[in-house]
Design an enzyme around this catalytic site. Structure first.
Site, short mmCIF file in Angstrom:
data_model
loop_
_atom_site.label_atom_id
_atom_site.label_comp_id
_atom_site.label_asym_id
_atom_site.label_seq_id
_atom_site.Cartn_x
_atom_site.Cartn_y
_atom_site.Cartn_z
N CYS A 93 0.86 -1.18 0.00
CA CYS A 93 0.00 0.00 0.00
C CYS A 93 0.90 1.24 0.00
O CYS A 93 2.13 1.15 0.17
CB CYS A 93 -0.91 0.01 1.22
SG CYS A 93 -0.04 0.26 2.79
N HIS A 137 5.01 -5.30 9.05
CA HIS A 137 4.82 -6.68 9.48
C HIS A 137 5.04 -7.66 8.32
O HIS A 137 4.12 -8.24 7.78
CB HIS A 137 3.43 -6.86 10.09
CG HIS A 137 3.34 -6.38 11.49
ND1 HIS A 137 2.19 -5.89 12.06
CD2 HIS A 137 4.29 -6.29 12.47
CE1 HIS A 137 2.43 -5.54 13.31
NE2 HIS A 137 3.69 -5.77 13.58
N CYS A 195 2.60 6.00 8.74
CA CYS A 195 1.65 6.10 7.63
C CYS A 195 0.75 7.31 7.82
O CYS A 195 0.23 7.53 8.93
CB CYS A 195 0.82 4.82 7.56
SG CYS A 195 -0.57 4.92 6.41
N HIS A 250 -1.86 -4.36 19.11
CA HIS A 250 -1.25 -3.93 17.85
C HIS A 250 -0.51 -2.61 18.07
O HIS A 250 -1.01 -1.71 18.74
CB HIS A 250 -2.32 -3.76 16.77
CG HIS A 250 -1.76 -3.65 15.39
ND1 HIS A 250 -1.25 -2.47 14.88
CD2 HIS A 250 -1.60 -4.58 14.40
CE1 HIS A 250 -0.82 -2.68 13.65
NE2 HIS A 250 -1.02 -3.94 13.34
N GLU A 274 -0.06 -0.06 16.21
CA GLU A 274 -0.80 1.12 15.78
C GLU A 274 -1.76 1.60 16.86
O GLU A 274 -1.83 2.79 17.18
CB GLU A 274 -1.59 0.83 14.50
CG GLU A 274 -2.41 2.02 14.02
CD GLU A 274 -3.34 1.70 12.87
OE1 GLU A 274 -4.43 2.32 12.81
OE2 GLU A 274 -2.99 0.85 12.04
N CYS A 330 -8.35 2.96 6.46
CA CYS A 330 -7.67 3.38 5.24
C CYS A 330 -8.49 2.99 4.02
O CYS A 330 -8.98 1.85 3.92
CB CYS A 330 -6.29 2.73 5.21
SG CYS A 330 -5.47 2.78 3.62
N SER A 372 1.61 -5.19 3.38
CA SER A 372 3.06 -5.26 3.61
C SER A 372 3.70 -6.43 2.85
O SER A 372 4.81 -6.84 3.16
CB SER A 372 3.36 -5.38 5.11
OG SER A 372 2.62 -6.43 5.70
#
Length: 282
Positions: free
Chosen positions: A12, A44, A99, A127, A129, A194, A266
């Site tokens: 991405c 990842h 990101c 996670h 994030e 996203c 990823s």
């Protein structure tokens, strides 16, 4: 055998951007500093991380292992501003590859907390994030919700603000939000999933319906790749999640006429093409 690769497979924008910045940092600073670090994996994907390690980027799991005068590349998932402040104090140069979609979720969470909302983050509690988003919320006034059963632990609130991990599925997001509506008088929902994630999930879903077997390629520790496997399995029970072509069991494909392949955000395109090439040899 007919083989079709799902649209939007491969890196991405956020992952490609992070890796491009990492390569630029290596080229610019490798001979000027003793160490270049990432705190946790930059993305990842084990193969990609191992490749960067061979080039000179050291992965550490504790900020204590980052030496003064070095460089820290902030992973694409983002990081806690509190941790970054401590690392900067050690005279470490920070190169940020967070990101932009993750950054948006961080900013939304911060705005909601400063505006008096109890913030709910929909996502995986462990996670990186989500851990980073939590650290952008003021006064520890938040809860992380992984699934609907977590909502029952949240009491009634006057104002609730909602953000979501960028790689979550829309289906899960909507189902949890519908339950949260029972918990507050004023609820502000920020859909921070996203857009590329949504497109990737939709294309995987449609492909899974048309093929005999689906193969999802990407890290087993990748949230978005795991979600792709879940989405595919809901449409096609014969779905396999592998990290690379070495994970293929050729017995899966005996008598199969059509195979679908999809890759996580990823997952390098070359990994997907290697899977396709191996299947074509059958």
């Amino acid at each position: 055998m007919d083989i079709e690769i799902a649209k939007y497979s491969g890196y991405c924008f956020g992952v490609k951007r992070a890796l491009d910045i990492a390569e630029e940092t290596l080229n610019k600073y490798k001979k000027k500093v003793n160490k270049i670090y990432t705190l946790g994996q930059i993305i990842h994907n084990r193969g990609v991380v191992e490749g960067l390690s061979k080039k000179g980027i050291t992965v550490v799991n504790s900020e204590e292992n980052i030496t003064p005068g070095s460089i820290l590349i902030v992973r694409s998932h983002g990081m806690s501003p509190v941790v970054l402040k401590r690392i900067r104090a050690k005279k470490v140069k920070i190169v940020d590859t967070t990101c932009p979609f993750v950054k948006k979720a961080q900013d939304k969470a911060n705005f909601l907390s400063r505006s008096g909302y109890f913030v709910i983050i929909i996502g995986n509690k462990e996670h990186p994030e989500v851990i980073g988003i939590k650290e952008h919320i003021e006064n520890n006034n938040f809860a992380v919700v992984e699934d609907i059963k977590d909502v029952k632990n949240i009491g009634k609130k006057e104002k609730i603000g909602i953000v979501v991990q960028t790689t979550q599925t829309s289906k899960k997001f909507k189902s949890i939000v519908s339950k949260i509506l029972e918990k507050g008088k004023e609820i502000l929902v920020e859909n921070t999933i996203c857009s590329t994630t949504v497109n990737r999930q939709n294309s995987t879903r449609e492909l899974a319906k048309r093929v005999d077997v689906m193969i999802i390629v990407g890290g087993k520790n990748s949230a978005n790749t795991t979600h792709l496997a879940e989405i595919s399995k809901n449409c096609n029970t014969i779905t396999y999640h592998i990290e690379n072509y070495k994970g293929i069991n050729l017995s899966w494909l005996r008598g199969i006429k059509k195979v679908g392949i999809s890759g996580g955000a990823s997952t390098p395109e070359k990994d997907i093409l290697k899977v396709k090439k191996l299947i074509e040899k059958l």
